[in-house]
Design a protein around this motif. Structure first.
Motif, PDB file in Angstrom:
ATOM      1  N   TYR A  29      -0.374   5.119   8.175  1.00  0.00           N
ATOM      2  CA  TYR A  29      -0.847   4.430   6.994  1.00  0.00           C
ATOM      3  C   TYR A  29      -2.234   4.793   6.673  1.00  0.00           C
ATOM      4  O   TYR A  29      -3.147   4.437   7.684  1.00  0.00           O
ATOM      5  N   PHE A  30      -2.691   5.694   5.697  1.00  0.00           N
ATOM      6  CA  PHE A  30      -4.146   6.063   5.569  1.00  0.00           C
ATOM      7  C   PHE A  30      -5.214   4.977   5.505  1.00  0.00           C
ATOM      8  O   PHE A  30      -6.100   4.867   6.199  1.00  0.00           O
ATOM      9  N   GLU A  31      -4.707   3.886   4.992  1.00  0.00           N
ATOM     10  CA  GLU A  31      -5.727   2.916   4.652  1.00  0.00           C
ATOM     11  C   GLU A  31      -5.877   2.020   5.940  1.00  0.00           C
ATOM     12  O   GLU A  31      -6.868   1.463   6.379  1.00  0.00           O
ATOM     13  N   ALA A  63       2.944 -10.104   0.116  1.00  0.00           N
ATOM     14  CA  ALA A  63       2.648  -9.439   1.474  1.00  0.00           C
ATOM     15  C   ALA A  63       3.734  -8.349   1.781  1.00  0.00           C
ATOM     16  O   ALA A  63       4.849  -8.850   2.088  1.00  0.00           O
ATOM     17  N   ARG A  64       3.474  -7.139   1.500  1.00  0.00           N
ATOM     18  CA  ARG A  64       4.252  -6.125   1.696  1.00  0.00           C
ATOM     19  C   ARG A  64       3.597  -5.029   2.616  1.00  0.00           C
ATOM     20  O   ARG A  64       2.182  -4.943   2.512  1.00  0.00           O
ATOM     21  N   ASP A  65       4.305  -4.246   3.526  1.00  0.00           N
ATOM     22  CA  ASP A  65       3.621  -3.391   4.430  1.00  0.00           C
ATOM     23  C   ASP A  65       3.355  -1.964   3.735  1.00  0.00           C
ATOM     24  O   ASP A  65       3.823  -1.897   2.489  1.00  0.00           O
ATOM     25  N   TRP A  66       3.034  -0.962   4.306  1.00  0.00           N
ATOM     26  CA  TRP A  66       2.816   0.305   3.673  1.00  0.00           C
ATOM     27  C   TRP A  66       3.901   0.993   3.277  1.00  0.00           C
ATOM     28  O   TRP A  66       3.857   2.164   2.336  1.00  0.00           O
ATOM     29  N   GLN A  67       5.026   0.739   3.801  1.00  0.00           N
ATOM     30  CA  GLN A  67       6.356   1.281   3.400  1.00  0.00           C
ATOM     31  C   GLN A  67       7.101   0.453   2.324  1.00  0.00           C
ATOM     32  O   GLN A  67       8.074   0.741   1.841  1.00  0.00           O
ATOM     33  N   GLY A  68       6.450  -0.670   1.663  1.00  0.00           N
ATOM     34  CA  GLY A  68       6.924  -1.540   0.606  1.00  0.00           C
ATOM     35  C   GLY A  68       7.756  -2.687   1.214  1.00  0.00           C
ATOM     36  O   GLY A  68       8.343  -3.510   0.278  1.00  0.00           O
ATOM     37  N   ASN A  69       7.894  -2.907   2.397  1.00  0.00           N
ATOM     38  CA  ASN A  69       8.773  -3.887   2.966  1.00  0.00           C
ATOM     39  C   ASN A  69       7.866  -5.151   3.130  1.00  0.00           C
ATOM     40  O   ASN A  69       6.794  -5.127   3.356  1.00  0.00           O
TER      41      ASN A  69
END
Length: 270
Positions: free
Chosen positions: A66-68, A8-14
């Motif tokens: 985040y485009f998605e 489970a990661r956010d759009w920035q990879g965290n």
């Protein structure tokens, strides 16, 4: 069995942290779930599940970086807020908004810089709405136009540089155009034309360079017209022509001895 990835990661990879989420109260209510339905996750399927369960929150994500997130939210947000997304920098967002708006909004996307958007637009427009797209720079956009446009619009594509477009045209254009298409440089285009031509018109294609076209001719013209194909260089064409015309190979003569009557016996002299 699930196809979800086990992270489970956010759009920035965290890593996603539920404790810092502005919607953490939804977790206890069962309206979100880590690795399954989460608005912070970069995985589109999880974003979709979240907004499906929390439609009222979609409006607030139309400007998300985040485009998605913007694209998925556009599928659930208030329709009146969607026109601004037609100018979004991402093609996925533009199309997600356009597919929920009235058709008149799609017309502006006929010249969208991204081919996927234009392909999708062409797949829902029809007739005169498609006319400007008949000259689209992308061959597949023009193929969609050739499949959807009314036959009256198809002459615009008869000389299209792409054979795939011309094949679609040959399948649907008015019969008065088939004679011209039968002279196309591409054998598959000519074959599509031949399949729609009357037996009488097919006679003009008896000498076509493509064996598939000649086979079509051999299967449909009147049997008495098949003489030029009886000795066709292609065995399948030749066999079909001979079968339909009742042609049989001349029987070969077997070697035999010529019959001669025996010589009469010599007479004995007295």
């Amino acid at each position: 069995m699930t196809t979800d990835i086990d992270e489970a990661r956010d759009w920035q990879g965290n890593e996603v942290d539920c404790a810092s989420c502005p919607h953490r109260e939804l977790l206890s209510a069962g309206l979100c779930e880590l690795k399954k339905a989460c608005v912070q996750d970069r995985y589109a399927r999880r974003l979709e599940r979240f907004f499906r369960q929390n439609r009222a929150l979609a409006d607030g994500y139309l400007d998300h970086p985040y485009f998605e997130a913007r694209a998925v939210a556009a599928g659930y947000a208030t329709v009146f807020l969607l026109p601004k997304l037609l100018q979004d920098t991402d093609e996925t967002v533009r199309w997600s908004a356009a597919r929920r708006l009235p058709k008149r909004y799609l017309l502006g996307l006929r010249t969208d810089p991204h081919r996927e958007v234009r392909i999708r637009v062409a797949s829902v427009l029809s007739d005169d709405e498609l006319r400007p797209m008949a000259s689209d720079e992308d061959y597949y956009v023009r193929q969609i136009v050739a499949r959807r446009a009314s036959p009256g619009l198809l002459p615009l594509l008869v000389l299209d540089p792409d054979p795939g477009v011309r094949r679609e045209v040959a399948r649907r254009i008015g019969p008065e155009w088939l004679a011209q298409i039968a002279m196309d440089k591409d054998g598959e285009v000519r074959l599509e034309a031949a399949r729609r031509m009357t037996p009488g018109r097919l006679l003009a294609m008896l000498g076509d360079a493509d064996w598939r076209v000649r086979y079509e001719v051999a299967s449909r013209v009147d049997a008495y017209e098949l003489a030029p194909l009886l000795d066709d260089p292609d065995p399948l064409v030749r066999e079909l022509a001979r079968s339909r015309s009742g042609f049989t190979e001349p029987a070969q003569l077997k070697p035999c001895l010529l019959y001669t009557s025996p010589s009469p016996p010599h007479e004995h002299r007295a």
